[in-house]
Design a protein around this motif. Structure first.
Motif, PDB file in Angstrom:
ATOM      1  N   MET A  85       0.833  -1.205   0.000  1.00 47.33           N
ATOM      2  CA  MET A  85       0.000   0.000   0.000  1.00 47.33           C
ATOM      3  C   MET A  85       0.869   1.259   0.000  1.00 47.33           C
ATOM      4  N   LEU A  86       1.966   1.237   0.756  1.00 42.45           N
ATOM      5  CA  LEU A  86       2.864   2.393   0.802  1.00 42.45           C
ATOM      6  C   LEU A  86       3.553   2.614  -0.544  1.00 42.45           C
ATOM      7  N   ILE A  87       3.987   1.551  -1.169  1.00 45.83           N
ATOM      8  CA  ILE A  87       4.660   1.682  -2.467  1.00 45.83           C
ATOM      9  C   ILE A  87       3.715   2.304  -3.489  1.00 45.83           C
ATOM     10  N   LEU A  88       2.497   1.811  -3.522  1.00 45.98           N
ATOM     11  CA  LEU A  88       1.513   2.320  -4.478  1.00 45.98           C
ATOM     12  C   LEU A  88       0.939   3.677  -4.074  1.00 45.98           C
ATOM     13  N   GLY A  89       1.059   4.003  -2.810  1.00 47.72           N
ATOM     14  CA  GLY A  89       0.429   5.223  -2.329  1.00 47.72           C
ATOM     15  C   GLY A  89      -1.081   5.055  -2.299  1.00 47.72           C
ATOM     16  N   PHE A  90      -1.540   3.869  -1.966  1.00 49.63           N
ATOM     17  CA  PHE A  90      -2.962   3.553  -1.905  1.00 49.63           C
ATOM     18  C   PHE A  90      -3.391   3.476  -0.444  1.00 49.63           C
ATOM     19  N   LYS A  91      -4.350   4.330  -0.068  1.00 49.82           N
ATOM     20  CA  LYS A  91      -4.780   4.399   1.330  1.00 49.82           C
ATOM     21  C   LYS A  91      -3.550   4.570   2.222  1.00 49.82           C
ATOM     22  N   THR A  92      -2.716   5.516   1.816  1.00 50.69           N
ATOM     23  CA  THR A  92      -1.416   5.713   2.443  1.00 50.69           C
ATOM     24  C   THR A  92      -1.518   6.012   3.936  1.00 50.69           C
ATOM     25  N   LYS A  93      -2.485   6.828   4.312  1.00 48.63           N
ATOM     26  CA  LYS A  93      -2.645   7.181   5.725  1.00 48.63           C
ATOM     27  C   LYS A  93      -2.924   5.926   6.554  1.00 48.63           C
ATOM     28  N   LEU A 142       2.772  11.764  -5.502  1.00 50.55           N
ATOM     29  CA  LEU A 142       3.166  10.630  -6.338  1.00 50.55           C
ATOM     30  C   LEU A 142       2.511   9.346  -5.835  1.00 50.55           C
ATOM     31  N   SER A 143       1.195   9.369  -5.701  1.00 54.40           N
ATOM     32  CA  SER A 143       0.478   8.238  -5.134  1.00 54.40           C
ATOM     33  C   SER A 143      -0.862   8.034  -5.839  1.00 54.40           C
ATOM     34  N   ILE A 144      -1.417   6.840  -5.664  1.00 54.68           N
ATOM     35  CA  ILE A 144      -2.784   6.595  -6.140  1.00 54.68           C
ATOM     36  C   ILE A 144      -3.733   7.514  -5.399  1.00 54.68           C
ATOM     37  N   ASP A 145      -3.481   7.756  -4.124  1.00 50.32           N
ATOM     38  CA  ASP A 145      -4.315   8.659  -3.340  1.00 50.32           C
ATOM     39  C   ASP A 145      -4.420  10.035  -4.007  1.00 50.32           C
ATOM     40  N   GLN A 146      -3.302  10.533  -4.496  1.00 47.40           N
ATOM     41  CA  GLN A 146      -3.277  11.825  -5.149  1.00 47.40           C
ATOM     42  C   GLN A 146      -4.062  11.780  -6.459  1.00 47.40           C
ATOM     43  N   LEU A 147      -3.934  10.710  -7.201  1.00 45.66           N
ATOM     44  CA  LEU A 147      -4.634  10.579  -8.482  1.00 45.66           C
ATOM     45  C   LEU A 147      -6.149  10.470  -8.328  1.00 45.66           C
ATOM     46  N   THR A 148      -6.587   9.841  -7.245  1.00 46.03           N
ATOM     47  CA  THR A 148      -8.021   9.616  -7.051  1.00 46.03           C
ATOM     48  C   THR A 148      -8.673  10.699  -6.210  1.00 46.03           C
TER      49      THR A 148
END
Length: 150
Positions: A85-93, A142-148
């Motif tokens: 999850m951290l690598i992808l930046g998905f639900k990073t928090k 630079l994360s999925i979080d940022q993109l979504t």
């Protein structure tokens, strides 16, 4: 008075945050790789899951053996999930808070069972603190979080 942007989320400083995410993730995945025998014997702490379960048993001496075994597998699962999850930046928090709590549990268990030297040598306290610092960020560059983000 204008407040200065958080240095870790400022667009000019995206690298420190990404570096922290990747450093935490790779460190945790390295420990999992060790359990699965992917490191050479010279670079290995456990070398296989059985040895890791024995180590977990030492750290969780206060638990029944079955719960200790479950905790070894649960820790391994979380040490795979959170870093991905951290690598992808998905639900990073969520991943960062989870990593911080997991590493804090390791640090406390290691300190109680083995004394303060082991968690200090393996920088488990630092990892927990670093994950907590990442968790309190407002934005994840630079994360999925940022993109979504809407």
């Amino acid at each position: 008075m204008l407040l200065k942007a958080n240095a870790m989320t400022d667009k000019k400083n995206q690298f420190p945050q990404l570096f922290l995410r990747l450093a935490l993730a790779v460190t945790m995945l390295s420990a999992v790789a060790d359990r699965f025998g992917l490191w050479s014997k010279e670079n290995s702490s456990w070398g296989n899951m059985e040895s890791f379960k024995e180590y977990t048993r030492q750290l969780t001496y206060f638990l029944p053996e079955a719960l200790s075994t479950v905790s070894a597998y649960a820790a391994t699962l979380l040490e795979i999930l959170f870093p991905l999850m951290l690598i992808l930046g998905f639900k990073t928090k969520i991943a960062a808070y989870g990593s911080s709590i997991l590493l804090l549990i390791f640090a406390i268990s290691m300190t109680i069972a083995s004394g303060p030297k082991a968690p200090l040598n393996y920088s488990v306290w630092v990892g927990s603190a670093a994950a907590l610092l990442l968790a309190v960020q407002q934005h994840y560059s630079l994360s999925i979080d940022q993109l979504t983000k809407k």
